[in-house]
Design a protein around this motif. Sequence first.
Motif, PDB file in Angstrom:
ATOM      1  N   UNK A  13       0.833  -1.195   0.000  1.00  0.00           N
ATOM      2  CA  UNK A  13       0.000   0.000   0.000  1.00  0.00           C
ATOM      3  C   UNK A  13       0.870   1.248   0.000  1.00  0.00           C
ATOM      4  N   UNK A  14       1.912   1.234   0.861  1.00  0.00           N
ATOM      5  CA  UNK A  14       2.840   2.367   0.907  1.00  0.00           C
ATOM      6  C   UNK A  14       3.559   2.479  -0.430  1.00  0.00           C
ATOM      7  N   UNK A  74       3.464   5.517  -2.977  1.00  0.00           N
ATOM      8  CA  UNK A  74       4.685   6.159  -3.474  1.00  0.00           C
ATOM      9  C   UNK A  74       4.718   6.136  -5.001  1.00  0.00           C
ATOM     10  N   UNK A  75       4.363   4.993  -5.587  1.00  0.00           N
ATOM     11  CA  UNK A  75       4.347   4.866  -7.044  1.00  0.00           C
ATOM     12  C   UNK A  75       3.362   5.874  -7.637  1.00  0.00           C
ATOM     13  N   UNK A 115       4.432   8.766  -9.969  1.00  0.00           N
ATOM     14  CA  UNK A 115       3.845   8.773 -11.314  1.00  0.00           C
ATOM     15  C   UNK A 115       3.184  10.124 -11.592  1.00  0.00           C
ATOM     16  N   UNK A 116       2.443  10.633 -10.599  1.00  0.00           N
ATOM     17  CA  UNK A 116       1.808  11.942 -10.780  1.00  0.00           C
ATOM     18  C   UNK A 116       2.853  13.031 -10.991  1.00  0.00           C
TER      19      UNK A 116
END
Length: 174
Positions: A127-128, A132-133, A137-138
């Motif tokens: 989940x973390x 983070x991904x 990515x954003x």
Amino acid sequence: METSDDKYEYDSDALEKELSDYLGLNDEEEYSLSLEERQEMKQDLIECFDEFTGEYDLDSDLRDKLTDFDPDWWEGIPNGRQISDRARLWALGLQQAMAQIKQHENNVRAFADTQLADMYSMICDLSVSAELYKTKTEKAFQAVRALNVAIHDVGDNFERLNRIVDDDQNKGID
């Protein structure tokens, strides 16, 4: 254990003590038979007792004496019966097997609890990591958008610069 023939054993020492109590040989009470008659009846009962089956092979005289002493003698006459050592060992084995099963059950529970805790930890880590991904990515998309805008701005500026150069050349300015 339930189908065994040797669940009980018949102890002659226990029988003698039980017969003494049953016949009141150690009491001060008055009985229909004298103490000597009761002691003789005890010896007769011991002699006709079968230690393997726990049963008496009574002759009619002894049966009559017992009936005079206790009209319901067949209900309470002692037989020295005790639980056999083999039955005790069966019970001990059963207790040990139950303890092993309980220990195995506890081990399985502990293992399952550990596995669940590990899986929960992995899910939290994922989940973390996913968060983070998602954040990275954003940010990467924002950077790409900013780069596109910058490239577009550069392209616009380059076109304007080309127009200025063309205008200057048309005017004869280097």
